[in-house]
Scaffold this motif. Structure first.
Motif, PDB file in Angstrom:
ATOM      1  N   VAL A 190       0.855  -1.187   0.000  1.00 25.99           N
ATOM      2  CA  VAL A 190       0.000   0.000   0.000  1.00 25.99           C
ATOM      3  C   VAL A 190       0.888   1.234   0.000  1.00 25.99           C
ATOM      4  N   GLU A 191       0.478   2.270  -0.676  1.00 31.69           N
ATOM      5  CA  GLU A 191       1.323   3.446  -0.815  1.00 31.69           C
ATOM      6  C   GLU A 191       1.635   4.137   0.509  1.00 31.69           C
ATOM      7  N   ASP A 192       0.861   3.792   1.570  1.00 30.75           N
ATOM      8  CA  ASP A 192       1.145   4.369   2.884  1.00 30.75           C
ATOM      9  C   ASP A 192       2.181   3.554   3.655  1.00 30.75           C
ATOM     10  N   GLY A 193       2.726   2.508   3.036  1.00 30.75           N
ATOM     11  CA  GLY A 193       3.775   1.724   3.661  1.00 30.75           C
ATOM     12  C   GLY A 193       3.331   0.380   4.196  1.00 30.75           C
ATOM     13  N   ARG A 194       2.037   0.138   4.277  1.00 30.59           N
ATOM     14  CA  ARG A 194       1.557  -1.155   4.762  1.00 30.59           C
ATOM     15  C   ARG A 194       1.870  -2.263   3.762  1.00 30.59           C
ATOM     16  N   VAL A 195       2.095  -3.442   4.293  1.00 29.83           N
ATOM     17  CA  VAL A 195       2.299  -4.621   3.461  1.00 29.83           C
ATOM     18  C   VAL A 195       1.342  -5.707   3.956  1.00 29.83           C
ATOM     19  N   LEU A 196       0.498  -6.189   3.062  1.00 31.26           N
ATOM     20  CA  LEU A 196      -0.468  -7.237   3.385  1.00 31.26           C
ATOM     21  C   LEU A 196      -0.208  -8.426   2.476  1.00 31.26           C
ATOM     22  N   ARG A 197      -0.300  -9.615   3.030  1.00 32.90           N
ATOM     23  CA  ARG A 197      -0.077 -10.822   2.235  1.00 32.90           C
ATOM     24  C   ARG A 197      -1.379 -11.600   2.087  1.00 32.90           C
ATOM     25  N   THR A 198      -1.576 -12.131   0.909  1.00 32.60           N
ATOM     26  CA  THR A 198      -2.795 -12.885   0.649  1.00 32.60           C
ATOM     27  C   THR A 198      -2.494 -13.976  -0.372  1.00 32.60           C
ATOM     28  N   GLY A 199      -3.506 -14.740  -0.724  1.00 30.12           N
ATOM     29  CA  GLY A 199      -3.302 -15.874  -1.626  1.00 30.12           C
ATOM     30  C   GLY A 199      -2.712 -17.059  -0.882  1.00 30.12           C
ATOM     31  N   ARG A 200      -2.408 -18.100  -1.638  1.00 25.09           N
ATOM     32  CA  ARG A 200      -1.847 -19.290  -1.016  1.00 25.09           C
ATOM     33  C   ARG A 200      -0.410 -19.011  -0.557  1.00 25.09           C
ATOM     34  N   ALA A 201       0.081 -19.849   0.325  1.00 21.51           N
ATOM     35  CA  ALA A 201       1.442 -19.682   0.831  1.00 21.51           C
ATOM     36  C   ALA A 201       2.447 -19.950  -0.277  1.00 21.51           C
ATOM     37  N   ALA A 202       3.490 -19.150  -0.311  1.00 15.78           N
ATOM     38  CA  ALA A 202       4.519 -19.329  -1.337  1.00 15.78           C
ATOM     39  C   ALA A 202       5.350 -20.566  -1.037  1.00 15.78           C
ATOM     40  N   GLY A 203       5.616 -21.357  -2.060  1.00 14.67           N
ATOM     41  CA  GLY A 203       6.445 -22.542  -1.900  1.00 14.67           C
ATOM     42  C   GLY A 203       7.865 -22.272  -2.362  1.00 14.67           C
ATOM     43  N   GLN A 204       8.698 -23.294  -2.361  1.00 16.09           N
ATOM     44  CA  GLN A 204      10.095 -23.127  -2.749  1.00 16.09           C
ATOM     45  C   GLN A 204      10.236 -22.684  -4.202  1.00 16.09           C
ATOM     46  N   GLU A 205       9.304 -23.108  -5.044  1.00 17.82           N
ATOM     47  CA  GLU A 205       9.388 -22.787  -6.471  1.00 17.82           C
ATOM     48  C   GLU A 205       8.459 -21.633  -6.859  1.00 17.82           C
ATOM     49  N   GLU A 206       7.857 -21.008  -5.891  1.00 14.89           N
ATOM     50  CA  GLU A 206       6.874 -19.962  -6.202  1.00 14.89           C
ATOM     51  C   GLU A 206       7.091 -18.758  -5.293  1.00 14.89           C
ATOM     52  N   ARG A 207       7.342 -17.620  -5.902  1.00 17.49           N
ATOM     53  CA  ARG A 207       7.533 -16.397  -5.148  1.00 17.49           C
ATOM     54  C   ARG A 207       6.273 -15.538  -5.243  1.00 17.49           C
ATOM     55  N   ALA A 208       6.044 -14.745  -4.216  1.00 12.99           N
ATOM     56  CA  ALA A 208       4.863 -13.887  -4.199  1.00 12.99           C
ATOM     57  C   ALA A 208       4.992 -12.782  -5.249  1.00 12.99           C
ATOM     58  N   VAL A 209       3.882 -12.487  -5.893  1.00 11.51           N
ATOM     59  CA  VAL A 209       3.810 -11.355  -6.811  1.00 11.51           C
ATOM     60  C   VAL A 209       3.514 -10.111  -5.990  1.00 11.51           C
ATOM     61  N   THR A 210       4.284  -9.074  -6.191  1.00 12.80           N
ATOM     62  CA  THR A 210       4.041  -7.811  -5.493  1.00 12.80           C
ATOM     63  C   THR A 210       3.077  -6.962  -6.298  1.00 12.80           C
ATOM     64  N   VAL A 211       2.008  -6.527  -5.661  1.00 16.85           N
ATOM     65  CA  VAL A 211       1.030  -5.633  -6.292  1.00 16.85           C
ATOM     66  C   VAL A 211       0.983  -4.369  -5.447  1.00 16.85           C
ATOM     67  N   ALA A 212       1.239  -3.226  -6.063  1.00 13.87           N
ATOM     68  CA  ALA A 212       1.365  -1.980  -5.315  1.00 13.87           C
ATOM     69  C   ALA A 212       0.417  -0.916  -5.840  1.00 13.87           C
ATOM     70  N   GLY A 213      -0.049  -0.079  -4.916  1.00 16.15           N
ATOM     71  CA  GLY A 213      -0.913   1.024  -5.306  1.00 16.15           C
ATOM     72  C   GLY A 213      -1.613   1.632  -4.113  1.00 16.15           C
ATOM     73  N   SER A 214      -2.572   2.474  -4.381  1.00 19.18           N
ATOM     74  CA  SER A 214      -3.337   3.131  -3.326  1.00 19.18           C
ATOM     75  C   SER A 214      -4.366   2.170  -2.737  1.00 19.18           C
ATOM     76  N   PRO A 215      -4.852   2.436  -1.523  1.00 25.17           N
ATOM     77  CA  PRO A 215      -5.913   1.586  -0.972  1.00 25.17           C
ATOM     78  C   PRO A 215      -7.128   1.514  -1.898  1.00 25.17           C
ATOM     79  N   THR A 216      -7.486   2.629  -2.503  1.00 20.44           N
ATOM     80  CA  THR A 216      -8.652   2.645  -3.392  1.00 20.44           C
ATOM     81  C   THR A 216      -8.435   1.750  -4.603  1.00 20.44           C
ATOM     82  N   ALA A 217      -7.260   1.852  -5.226  1.00 22.56           N
ATOM     83  CA  ALA A 217      -6.982   1.024  -6.401  1.00 22.56           C
ATOM     84  C   ALA A 217      -6.930  -0.453  -6.038  1.00 22.56           C
ATOM     85  N   LEU A 218      -6.353  -0.770  -4.886  1.00 21.34           N
ATOM     86  CA  LEU A 218      -6.270  -2.164  -4.458  1.00 21.34           C
ATOM     87  C   LEU A 218      -7.652  -2.731  -4.157  1.00 21.34           C
TER      88      LEU A 218
END
Length: 244
Positions: A190-218
């Motif tokens: 979030v553009e205010d500095g918060r970081v929230l995680r969602t979706g399934r847990a990342a495995g050894q072969e899968e890294r989280a996709v970072t999605v960034a923007g304003s609370p409204t856009a998210l």
């Protein structure tokens, strides 16, 4: 054709404050609807296949359904009955829609006003076997009112929603998709500095996709109200989200 189901109420749920905020959201919606006419209600909403009349009919019946929940009754008799009621009520003229919208909201407000502290802590059953605390109901209803106000397409957009509501709905949607097997690991920045995680847990072969923007856009993207406009992603495209 509806808003996403809320996640757990969370430790910050304050049903008294949430009820007061719900009244404000409802009053704002009703005031906007009063400016319409019968022809405007028959026009398409932003929800595929639904007119504005469908949206208002759904909101009225949802309020009565939540009264049922608080009384320990099934939320709706059946999925078929729910859809039939919306189709029945959608073509009504503005005066009838306003009377129903206000009356159903008042019935829900009255039902919530009768709850004691102990009753707010009781577990209630919603649709499709979903359970939550009674204290979640005011905010769940506010989600319906705020997002469907946007869905009406009458000049109230995602950016017009109160910031405090948007922030909370963002956290709610992150909880909703957390652990979902069909949602790849996502890190919401979030553009205010918060970081929230969602979706399934990342495995050894899968890294989280970072999605960034304003609370409204998210919130717009997570609730299916936008295609992700205003967001950036560490991958070539935004992760796919399941239909709500």
């Amino acid at each position: 054709m509806t808003v996403p189901a809320a996640g757990p109420a969370g430790p910050t749920a304050d049903p008294v404050a949430d009820t007061a905020a719900l009244r404000e959201s409802t009053d704002r919606l009703v005031a906007a609807v009063r400016k319409l006419d019968d022809a405007a209600l028959a026009a398409p909403s932003k929800l595929p296949g639904w007119t504005r009349g469908h949206v208002l009919a759904h909101l009225a019946r949802n309020a009565d359904a939540l009264v049922n929940v608080l009384a320990g009754r099934p939320m709706y008799p059946s999925a078929e009955a729910r859809e039939a009621d919306i189709e029945r009520d959608a073509p009504r003229p503005l005066a009838a829609q306003l009377e129903d919208l206000g009356g159903s909201a008042a019935r829900l407000d009255e039902a919530m006003a009768k709850l004691t502290g102990e009753q707010w802590g009781a577990t209630v059953e919603l649709r499709n076997g979903v359970t939550d605390l009674a204290s979640s109901i005011p905010f769940r209803r506010r989600i319906e009112v705020e997002l469907h106000h946007v869905d009406l397409g009458i000049g109230y957009g995602l950016a017009d929603m109160p910031a405090s509501f948007t922030d909370r709905e963002l956290e709610n949607m992150a909880r909703r998709f957390a652990g979902h097997p069909d949602v790849e690991p996502v890190e919401l920045r979030v553009e205010d500095g918060r970081v929230l995680r969602t979706g399934r847990a990342a495995g050894q072969e899968e890294r989280a996709v970072t999605v960034a923007g304003s609370p409204t856009a998210l919130v717009g993207w997570l609730t299916g109200r936008t295609d992700g406009t205003g967001l950036t992603a560490s991958a070539a495209s935004l992760p796919a989200l399941p239909p709500l």
